[in-house]
Design an enzyme around this catalytic site. Structure first.
Site, PDB file in Angstrom:
ATOM      1  N   ASP A 325     115.216  47.890 131.923  1.00  0.00           N
ATOM      2  CA  ASP A 325     115.287  49.316 131.562  1.00  0.00           C
ATOM      3  C   ASP A 325     113.893  49.926 131.400  1.00  0.00           C
ATOM      4  O   ASP A 325     113.635  51.040 131.869  1.00  0.00           O
ATOM      5  CB  ASP A 325     116.135  49.519 130.303  1.00  0.00           C
ATOM      6  CG  ASP A 325     115.638  48.697 129.117  1.00  0.00           C
ATOM      7  OD1 ASP A 325     114.888  47.730 129.327  1.00  0.00           O
ATOM      8  OD2 ASP A 325     115.992  49.026 127.979  1.00  0.00           O
ATOM      9  N   THR A 327     111.151  48.938 132.863  1.00  0.00           N
ATOM     10  CA  THR A 327     110.580  49.037 134.211  1.00  0.00           C
ATOM     11  C   THR A 327     111.139  50.243 134.967  1.00  0.00           C
ATOM     12  O   THR A 327     110.410  50.946 135.673  1.00  0.00           O
ATOM     13  CB  THR A 327     110.899  47.746 135.003  1.00  0.00           C
ATOM     14  OG1 THR A 327     110.440  46.629 134.247  1.00  0.00           O
ATOM     15  CG2 THR A 327     110.237  47.747 136.360  1.00  0.00           C
ATOM     16  N   ILE A 354     118.263  39.783 132.176  1.00  0.00           N
ATOM     17  CA  ILE A 354     119.134  38.635 131.909  1.00  0.00           C
ATOM     18  C   ILE A 354     120.193  39.034 130.877  1.00  0.00           C
ATOM     19  O   ILE A 354     121.275  38.469 130.821  1.00  0.00           O
ATOM     20  CB  ILE A 354     118.289  37.433 131.443  1.00  0.00           C
ATOM     21  CG1 ILE A 354     119.083  36.144 131.584  1.00  0.00           C
ATOM     22  CG2 ILE A 354     117.796  37.619 130.028  1.00  0.00           C
ATOM     23  CD1 ILE A 354     118.228  34.908 131.481  1.00  0.00           C
ATOM     24  N   ASP A 355     119.867  40.047 130.067  1.00  0.00           N
ATOM     25  CA  ASP A 355     120.771  40.457 128.989  1.00  0.00           C
ATOM     26  C   ASP A 355     121.992  41.231 129.499  1.00  0.00           C
ATOM     27  O   ASP A 355     122.923  41.492 128.744  1.00  0.00           O
ATOM     28  CB  ASP A 355     120.030  41.336 127.971  1.00  0.00           C
ATOM     29  CG  ASP A 355     118.934  40.585 127.231  1.00  0.00           C
ATOM     30  OD1 ASP A 355     118.893  39.344 127.357  1.00  0.00           O
ATOM     31  OD2 ASP A 355     118.130  41.233 126.545  1.00  0.00           O
ATOM     32  N   TYR A 512     114.410  30.143 126.597  1.00  0.00           N
ATOM     33  CA  TYR A 512     113.442  30.232 127.700  1.00  0.00           C
ATOM     34  C   TYR A 512     113.751  29.238 128.816  1.00  0.00           C
ATOM     35  O   TYR A 512     113.398  29.469 129.968  1.00  0.00           O
ATOM     36  CB  TYR A 512     112.010  30.062 127.169  1.00  0.00           C
ATOM     37  CG  TYR A 512     111.584  31.271 126.364  1.00  0.00           C
ATOM     38  CD1 TYR A 512     111.231  32.451 126.992  1.00  0.00           C
ATOM     39  CD2 TYR A 512     111.586  31.241 124.976  1.00  0.00           C
ATOM     40  CE1 TYR A 512     110.880  33.583 126.259  1.00  0.00           C
ATOM     41  CE2 TYR A 512     111.233  32.358 124.229  1.00  0.00           C
ATOM     42  CZ  TYR A 512     110.879  33.527 124.882  1.00  0.00           C
ATOM     43  OH  TYR A 512     110.541  34.646 124.169  1.00  0.00           O
ATOM     44  N   MET A 513     114.446  28.135 128.464  1.00  0.00           N
ATOM     45  CA  MET A 513     114.854  27.188 129.512  1.00  0.00           C
ATOM     46  C   MET A 513     115.883  27.839 130.419  1.00  0.00           C
ATOM     47  O   MET A 513     115.887  27.646 131.633  1.00  0.00           O
ATOM     48  CB  MET A 513     115.442  25.924 128.882  1.00  0.00           C
ATOM     49  CG  MET A 513     114.420  25.110 128.144  1.00  0.00           C
ATOM     50  SD  MET A 513     115.137  23.674 127.398  1.00  0.00           S
ATOM     51  CE  MET A 513     115.423  22.670 128.830  1.00  0.00           C
TER      52      MET A 513
HETATM   53  N1  LIG Z   1     109.141  54.563 128.831  1.00  0.00           N
HETATM   54  C1  LIG Z   1     108.350  53.936 129.700  1.00  0.00           C
HETATM   55  N2  LIG Z   1     107.572  54.646 130.550  1.00  0.00           N
HETATM   56  C2  LIG Z   1     106.772  54.018 131.450  1.00  0.00           C
HETATM   57  N3  LIG Z   1     106.685  52.675 131.553  1.00  0.00           N
HETATM   58  C3  LIG Z   1     107.425  51.918 130.735  1.00  0.00           C
HETATM   59  C4  LIG Z   1     108.302  52.505 129.772  1.00  0.00           C
HETATM   60  N4  LIG Z   1     108.905  51.504 129.089  1.00  0.00           N
HETATM   61  C5  LIG Z   1     108.426  50.353 129.607  1.00  0.00           C
HETATM   62  N5  LIG Z   1     107.556  50.597 130.597  1.00  0.00           N
HETATM   63  C6  LIG Z   1     106.821  49.592 131.390  1.00  0.00           C
HETATM   64  O1  LIG Z   1     107.746  48.785 132.102  1.00  0.00           O
HETATM   65  C7  LIG Z   1     107.299  47.441 132.139  1.00  0.00           C
HETATM   66  C8  LIG Z   1     108.394  46.512 131.690  1.00  0.00           C
HETATM   67  O2  LIG Z   1     108.988  46.968 130.487  1.00  0.00           O
HETATM   68  P1  LIG Z   1     109.666  45.951 129.461  1.00  0.00           P
HETATM   69  O3  LIG Z   1     110.369  46.754 128.446  1.00  0.00           O
HETATM   70  O4  LIG Z   1     108.641  44.975 128.998  1.00  0.00           O
HETATM   71  O5  LIG Z   1     110.665  45.082 130.332  1.00  0.00           O
HETATM   72  P2  LIG Z   1     112.019  45.438 131.085  1.00  0.00           P
HETATM   73  O6  LIG Z   1     111.680  46.269 132.255  1.00  0.00           O
HETATM   74  O7  LIG Z   1     112.555  44.125 131.458  1.00  0.00           O
HETATM   75  O8  LIG Z   1     112.868  46.177 130.093  1.00  0.00           O
HETATM   76  C9  LIG Z   1     106.063  47.361 131.270  1.00  0.00           C
HETATM   77  O9  LIG Z   1     104.937  47.272 132.114  1.00  0.00           O
HETATM   78  C10 LIG Z   1     106.067  48.651 130.471  1.00  0.00           C
HETATM   79  O10 LIG Z   1     104.770  49.147 130.230  1.00  0.00           O
HETATM   80  O1  LIG Z   2     109.350  36.579 125.139  1.00  0.00           O
HETATM   81  P1  LIG Z   2     109.521  37.781 125.974  1.00  0.00           P
HETATM   82  O2  LIG Z   2     108.914  37.667 127.324  1.00  0.00           O
HETATM   83  O3  LIG Z   2     109.133  39.038 125.273  1.00  0.00           O
HETATM   84  O4  LIG Z   2     111.056  37.891 126.296  1.00  0.00           O
HETATM   85  C1  LIG Z   2     112.046  37.943 125.334  1.00  0.00           C
HETATM   86  C2  LIG Z   2     113.063  38.970 125.691  1.00  0.00           C
HETATM   87  O5  LIG Z   2     113.298  39.029 127.067  1.00  0.00           O
HETATM   88  C3  LIG Z   2     114.689  39.179 127.327  1.00  0.00           C
HETATM   89  O6  LIG Z   2     115.157  38.000 127.909  1.00  0.00           O
HETATM   90  C4  LIG Z   2     114.987  40.278 128.310  1.00  0.00           C
HETATM   91  O7  LIG Z   2     114.260  41.377 128.044  1.00  0.00           O
HETATM   92  P2  LIG Z   2     113.843  42.374 129.208  1.00  0.00           P
HETATM   93  O8  LIG Z   2     115.082  42.625 130.015  1.00  0.00           O
HETATM   94  O9  LIG Z   2     113.368  43.580 128.493  1.00  0.00           O
HETATM   95  O10 LIG Z   2     112.797  41.736 130.026  1.00  0.00           O
HETATM   96  C5  LIG Z   2     115.333  39.390 125.976  1.00  0.00           C
HETATM   97  O11 LIG Z   2     116.597  38.822 125.890  1.00  0.00           O
HETATM   98  C6  LIG Z   2     114.358  38.718 125.074  1.00  0.00           C
HETATM   99  O12 LIG Z   2     114.400  39.248 123.793  1.00  0.00           O
HETATM  100 MG   LIG Z   3     114.145  45.877 128.449  1.00  0.00          MG
END
Ligand SMILES: Nc1ncnc2c1ncn2[C@@H]1O[C@H](COP(=O)(O)OP(=O)(O)O)[C@@H](O)[C@H]1O
Ligand SMILES: O=P(O)(O)OC[C@H]1O[C@](O)(COP(=O)(O)O)[C@@H](O)[C@@H]1O
Ligand SMILES: [Mg+2]
EC number: 2.7.1.11
Length: 627
Positions: A325, A327, A354-355, A512-513
């Site tokens: 989300d 990303t 993965i969630d 993590y595994m």
């Molecule tokens: N509201 C946002 N606006 C722009 N970039 C964001 C926003 N939220 C997260 N990102 C960027 O998206 C990337 C992944 O976000 P993250 O929350 O860590 O993982 P995921 O995409 O799995 O939810 C990071 O590089 C972060 O800086």
């Molecule tokens: O240790 P990290 O890399 O922050 O990841 C932990 C988190 O990543 C997740 O697997 C998935 O999160 P995202 O989808 O935001 O990447 C969560 O379930 C967990 O809390």
């Molecule tokens: Mg996320």
């Protein structure tokens, strides 16, 4: 739309005429029908900004007038967006489409040549909730692209190059000469095909929200040798990331003859801090057998201007962004910036988590693999627990805000006695609490297994440890270890003065595994479809969208739809009831929780409520309730 309305629109347009060439003019023109056949309220809102600066509008005028007229249509709102000086941002006519309840409601209004678009959006009452957006300047242009059809049909369309770059050449899709695909009957999807968001319908329901069907189109907007694609992976790991990378590279090459494909290393920051790595089908041939992402990933580091500058500097014109989300929010602001600069660069999101908490889509890739891999940990916990007297196995699984992995792993295993998820607050002490249930189960069976999602019980730990909220680089909440905390609490309870009972507790944390394994066979096929849908969309000129299956058919979904909310297990839904009945654990539900959950449902129902009391679209994005 009749002459009166045309007149009002013309008058309002005159206000902006003088600014048109030099400035970025924005005219909002709202018409709301207060009640059918009676009174209308019209409000015009003209704002003019300098093209060069993002400062507040230097000209702003709002006016409201009410008048009575018998329009045989239901609620609607007209929005006129004027995009100023650059010739490529103009189009020759206003196109207005309106809700089907007005039988003669589709018109082309040839008012003047400088109008980019006229949209008729649902009126006040049925108006969608405001979407969250990244850039302030994006507010000007990222309104939902809605098209209304017969019987309450709504298409939530995705942006297309043609919306902001007129007169681009198109080419026949090279797939028609592809040995493998040319034999497929009706290989190209009909350009009007759409996919229904909600598949369970009632006789009198409006048809509701639809998304554009994914798939190859007859005409494409890129020649093969013109494409320069890049792929980036962001956020946490997930099984299948390498498969998506592989399938993007092979799909672009095999289906469209693309040769220039590069990988961006280390997530978003790699756009401006690292060199790219060239990809060929050969170099990615085996990567789907490995866990993780060969590109590396990161949290944080999203800098929109630097990223778009880098895309421009490298001559990239297709950007495939794989992530969750966060990303997709990042992808959305990149798209808005690219659109603002008028670049022919498609931005395509491929949802990863993965969630399984991404809204709208049926399921995210890697989720099945995670549920399957979790079985190994649950089996181990069960073997350990049943081998000793009063054995308790505690298994922690991932799920920051949503307990899908825990719920599905529990249902799949049948060895689990209690499943704890973030959506279902629980308590330890007292009647109906976790401790008394553990006592009961140990008495009945002599052992038990508890599965706990990492986001469960966070408020309990915070309360007992008085912790501060901490965040990761992306702004996600850092979780306290519920598995360790709970294990200790259970041990303390049974060793306490009153109980002094011997229990044998083993805590397993396979999180993590699980996340690091390669995707299983069905996820691999799913990743292929996601990659292909993404490629077909980009080649066909669509941009600013996420791909994914909606009721089993792949669709192009506007970014805002997948970022505005997260999927959560609905604990008043049938799937959670199945789990409760399979474990026979306490529901931990108070009447208040059930009522609150009803309130949430009501809120989302109101969003789609129509005049006749029927509901358009969804109650909630509950992927647990597919049965
Ligand atoms: N509201 C946002 N606006 C722009 N970039 C964001 C926003 N939220 C997260 N990102 C960027 O998206 C990337 C992944 O976000 P993250 O929350 O860590 O993982 P995921 O995409 O799995 O939810 C990071 O590089 C972060 O800086
Ligand atoms: O240790 P990290 O890399 O922050 O990841 C932990 C988190 O990543 C997740 O697997 C998935 O999160 P995202 O989808 O935001 O990447 C969560 O379930 C967990 O809390
Ligand atoms: Mg996320």
């Amino acid at each position: 739309m009749d002459d009166y309305m045309m007149g009002v629109i013309s008058r309002a347009l005159k206000i902006t005429r003088s600014f048109e060439r030099k400035f970025y003019s924005l005219l909002f023109f709202n018409v709301s029908l207060l009640s059918p056949y009676t009174t209308y309220r019209i409000s015009t809102d003209v704002k003019v900004r300098s093209l060069k600066s993002k400062a507040a509008p230097f000209y702003s005028k709002s006016r409201e007038e009410t008048f009575s007229k018998a329009f045989p249509s239901s609620l609607f709102r007209v929005q006129v967006v004027l995009l100023g000086s650059k010739p490529r941002q103009t189009s020759p006519a206003i196109r207005a489409e309106s809700k089907p309840s007005s039988p003669t409601s589709n018109h082309n209004l040839d008012l003047r040549s400088s109008l980019a678009s006229v949209k008729i959006l649902p009126g006040n009452k049925g108006e969608p909730k405001p979407r969250s957006r990244g850039l302030a300047s994006a507010d000007l242009i990222c309104e939902p692209k809605l098209v209304y059809g017969e019987a309450g049909y709504v298409l939530e369309d995705v942006p297309h190059f043609a919306d902001f770059i007129p007169s681009l050449p198109t080419y026949p899709n090279p797939l028609q000469d592809n040995q493998a695909y040319s034999v497929v009957k009706q290989y190209f999807v009909n350009k009007d095909d759409t996919v229904a968001h909600k598949i369970v319908v009632h006789k009198n329901n409006p048809r509701g929200t639809h998304f554009r069907r994914a798939g190859p189109r007859q005409k494409v907007y890129f020649q093969s040798n013109e494409v320069h694609a890049c792929i980036v992976t962001c956020g946490g790991l997930c099984p299948g990331l390498n498969t998506v990378i592989r399938e993007l590279v092979c799909g672009l090459s095999d289906m469209y003859g693309v040769t220039k494909i590069v990988g961006i290393e280390g997530g978003y920051k790699g756009f401006y801090a690292r060199n790219t790595i060239p990809f060929t089908p050969k170099s990615v041939n085996d990567i789907h057998k490995r866990g993780g992402t060969i590109l590396g990933t990161s949290r944080g580091g999203h800098d929109t201007s630097k990223i778009v500058d880098s895309i421009l500097d490298r001559g990239i014109n297709q950007v495939y962004i794989i992530g969750g989300d966060g990303t997709q929010k990042g992808a959305s602001v990149i798209f808005e910036e690219i659109r603002r600069r008028g670049l022919k660069v498609s931005v395509v999101g491929i949802p990863k988590t993965i969630d399984n908490d991404i809204a709208v889509i049926d399921k995210s890739f890697g989720f099945d693999t995670a549920v399957e891999e979790a079985q190994r940990a649950i089996n181990a916990a069960h073997v350990e627990a049943e081998s000793v007297e009063n054995g308790i196995g505690v298994v922690k699984l991932m799920g920051r805000y949503s307990g899908f992995i825990a719920m599905y792993a529990t249902l799949a295993s049948r060895d689990v006695d209690c499943c704890l998820i973030p959506e279902s607050p629980f308590h330890l002490e007292g009647n109906g609490g976790l401790f008394s249930f553990i006592e009961k189960r140990l008495k009945e069976n002599g052992h038990m297994v508890i599965v706990v999602a990492e986001g469960a019980g966070q408020e309990l730990i915070a309360e007992s440890m008085r912790c501060m909220d901490q965040k990761d680089a992306s702004g996600n909440k850092l979780l306290l270890d519920i598995g360790l905390w709970l294990s200790q609490k259970i041990k303390d309870y049974f060793s306490g003065k009153r109980k002094n009972a011997t229990i044998n507790l083993k805590y397993i944390d396979p999180t993590y595994m699980i996340r690091a394994v390669p995707s299983n066979a069905s996820d691999n096929v799913y990743c292929t479809l996601l990659a292909h849908s993404a490629i077909h969309g980009a080649m066909a000129g669509y941009t600013g969208f996420t791909v994914g299956p909606v009721n089993g058919r792949h669709a192009y979904i506007p970014f805002y739809r997948v970022t505005e909310k997260q999927n959560k297990v609905v604990i008043t839904d049938r799937m959670w009831a199945r789990l409760l009945s399979s474990t026979n654990q306490p529901s931990f539900l108070h009447q208040r929780d059930i009522e609150d959950s009803g309130e949430d449902d009501k809120a989302s129902l109101e969003y789609f409520e129509t005049d006749n009391g029927h509901f358009v679209g969804e109650v909630c994005d509950d992927v647990s309730s597919t049965l």
